[in-house]
Design an enzyme around this catalytic site. Sequence first.
Site, mmCIF file in Angstrom:
data_model
loop_
_atom_site.group_PDB
_atom_site.id
_atom_site.type_symbol
_atom_site.label_atom_id
_atom_site.label_comp_id
_atom_site.label_asym_id
_atom_site.label_seq_id
_atom_site.Cartn_x
_atom_site.Cartn_y
_atom_site.Cartn_z
ATOM 1 N N ASN A 148 64.075 44.691 53.010
ATOM 2 C CA ASN A 148 64.174 45.195 51.634
ATOM 3 C C ASN A 148 65.170 46.347 51.511
ATOM 4 O O ASN A 148 65.160 47.078 50.526
ATOM 5 C CB ASN A 148 62.815 45.717 51.141
ATOM 6 C CG ASN A 148 61.694 44.734 51.295
ATOM 7 O OD1 ASN A 148 60.772 44.954 52.071
ATOM 8 N ND2 ASN A 148 61.764 43.642 50.562
ATOM 9 N N ASN B 128 60.701 37.476 54.581
ATOM 10 C CA ASN B 128 60.924 36.477 53.539
ATOM 11 C C ASN B 128 62.133 36.811 52.652
ATOM 12 O O ASN B 128 62.644 35.947 51.955
ATOM 13 C CB ASN B 128 59.667 36.292 52.683
ATOM 14 C CG ASN B 128 59.164 37.587 52.088
ATOM 15 O OD1 ASN B 128 58.999 38.587 52.800
ATOM 16 N ND2 ASN B 128 58.918 37.609 50.799
ATOM 17 N N HIS B 129 62.583 38.084 52.667
ATOM 18 C CA HIS B 129 63.747 38.450 51.851
ATOM 19 C C HIS B 129 65.068 38.408 52.620
ATOM 20 O O HIS B 129 66.093 38.881 52.118
ATOM 21 C CB HIS B 129 63.549 39.845 51.257
ATOM 22 C CG HIS B 129 62.465 39.898 50.221
ATOM 23 N ND1 HIS B 129 62.538 39.214 49.029
ATOM 24 C CD2 HIS B 129 61.262 40.529 50.214
ATOM 25 C CE1 HIS B 129 61.444 39.427 48.317
ATOM 26 N NE2 HIS B 129 60.644 40.218 49.025
ATOM 27 N N HIS C 45 55.567 39.015 60.072
ATOM 28 C CA HIS C 45 55.786 39.301 58.654
ATOM 29 C C HIS C 45 54.888 38.372 57.839
ATOM 30 O O HIS C 45 55.235 37.221 57.574
ATOM 31 C CB HIS C 45 57.268 39.058 58.350
ATOM 32 C CG HIS C 45 57.708 39.696 57.086
ATOM 33 N ND1 HIS C 45 57.979 41.033 56.988
ATOM 34 C CD2 HIS C 45 57.913 39.184 55.844
ATOM 35 C CE1 HIS C 45 58.345 41.314 55.758
ATOM 36 N NE2 HIS C 45 58.306 40.210 55.041
ATOM 37 N N HIS D 14 53.534 46.099 52.835
ATOM 38 C CA HIS D 14 53.991 47.444 52.448
ATOM 39 C C HIS D 14 52.857 48.465 52.418
ATOM 40 O O HIS D 14 53.036 49.560 51.897
ATOM 41 C CB HIS D 14 54.732 47.421 51.110
ATOM 42 C CG HIS D 14 56.028 46.678 51.147
ATOM 43 N ND1 HIS D 14 56.961 46.731 50.152
ATOM 44 C CD2 HIS D 14 56.553 45.851 52.089
ATOM 45 C CE1 HIS D 14 57.996 45.979 50.461
ATOM 46 N NE2 HIS D 14 57.765 45.426 51.638
HETATM 47 FE FE FE2 Z 1 58.980 43.931 52.651
HETATM 48 FE FE FE2 Z 2 58.354 40.577 52.954
#
Ligand code: FE2
Ligand code: FE2
Length: 262
Positions: free
Chosen positions: A40, A67-68, A150, A177
Amino acid sequence: MRVLFIGDVYGSPGREMVELHLHKLKQEYRPQVIIANGENSAHGKGITSKIYRRFLELGINVITMGNHTFDNREIYEFIEDAKYLVRPGNMYKNAPGKDYVIYQCNQTKIAVVNLQGKTFMQTYSCPFAKIDELLPEIQKQADIIFVDFHAETTSEKIAMSWYLDGRVAAVVGTHTHVQTNDGRILPKGTAHLSDVGMTGPRDGIIGVTRETILERFTTGMSDRFTVATGPRQLSYAVIDIDDKTGKATKIQWQIIAEDIKL
Ligand SMILES: [Fe+2]
Ligand SMILES: [Fe+2]
């Protein structure tokens, strides 16, 4: 070997916290290896080449993703050359990037694996099957194996740690997070922490402005995500690993929180 792991670095507030505090963390803990989750780091979505290079300059040795990974399209231009950037190993077979990264520190080689969960997330291949497939080739090359899992659910993360107990040095979680308080060393020597937590704006909702997320929850309408401002935090874990056995001996976890008036 002592490993410092920094949880999901979110946008410029997260990067600023790394800039401000990494030096002090190095002095306090004297880690031999520093790993950070950077999925992120570019405005909440993905990573850029400039940010990747800056992380390395600051002394971060390996950057994990999630995932990002591919949300900032610039990554397609540099992922194959980014020697110390690892994306989830169970992504599609032909996805660009590496399933694991090996970093050498003095005489010891540490392999860093990133896996993505399959519960409440886009499903790639099974992370449990994928790590079974990867371990034999990784074991030939590395003395210590470190996993950033993750994933969304604590159950899947705890399951992964028990699944890998005695086979890897540590399984630390990222993605939610929110730092969990369940760090421990499992009986066969694997360190576990369900989630390391986020490095970024503390008073947003997992990094995003409160207004955006509240509107989404209360009206079902979704606006573009904007990185929250205000006080920031840095979430991290420190894991001690015996170089000879490749097993963990200690895990600590902590959040540095700052109150900043804007
Ligand atoms: Fe994240
Ligand atoms: Fe994530």
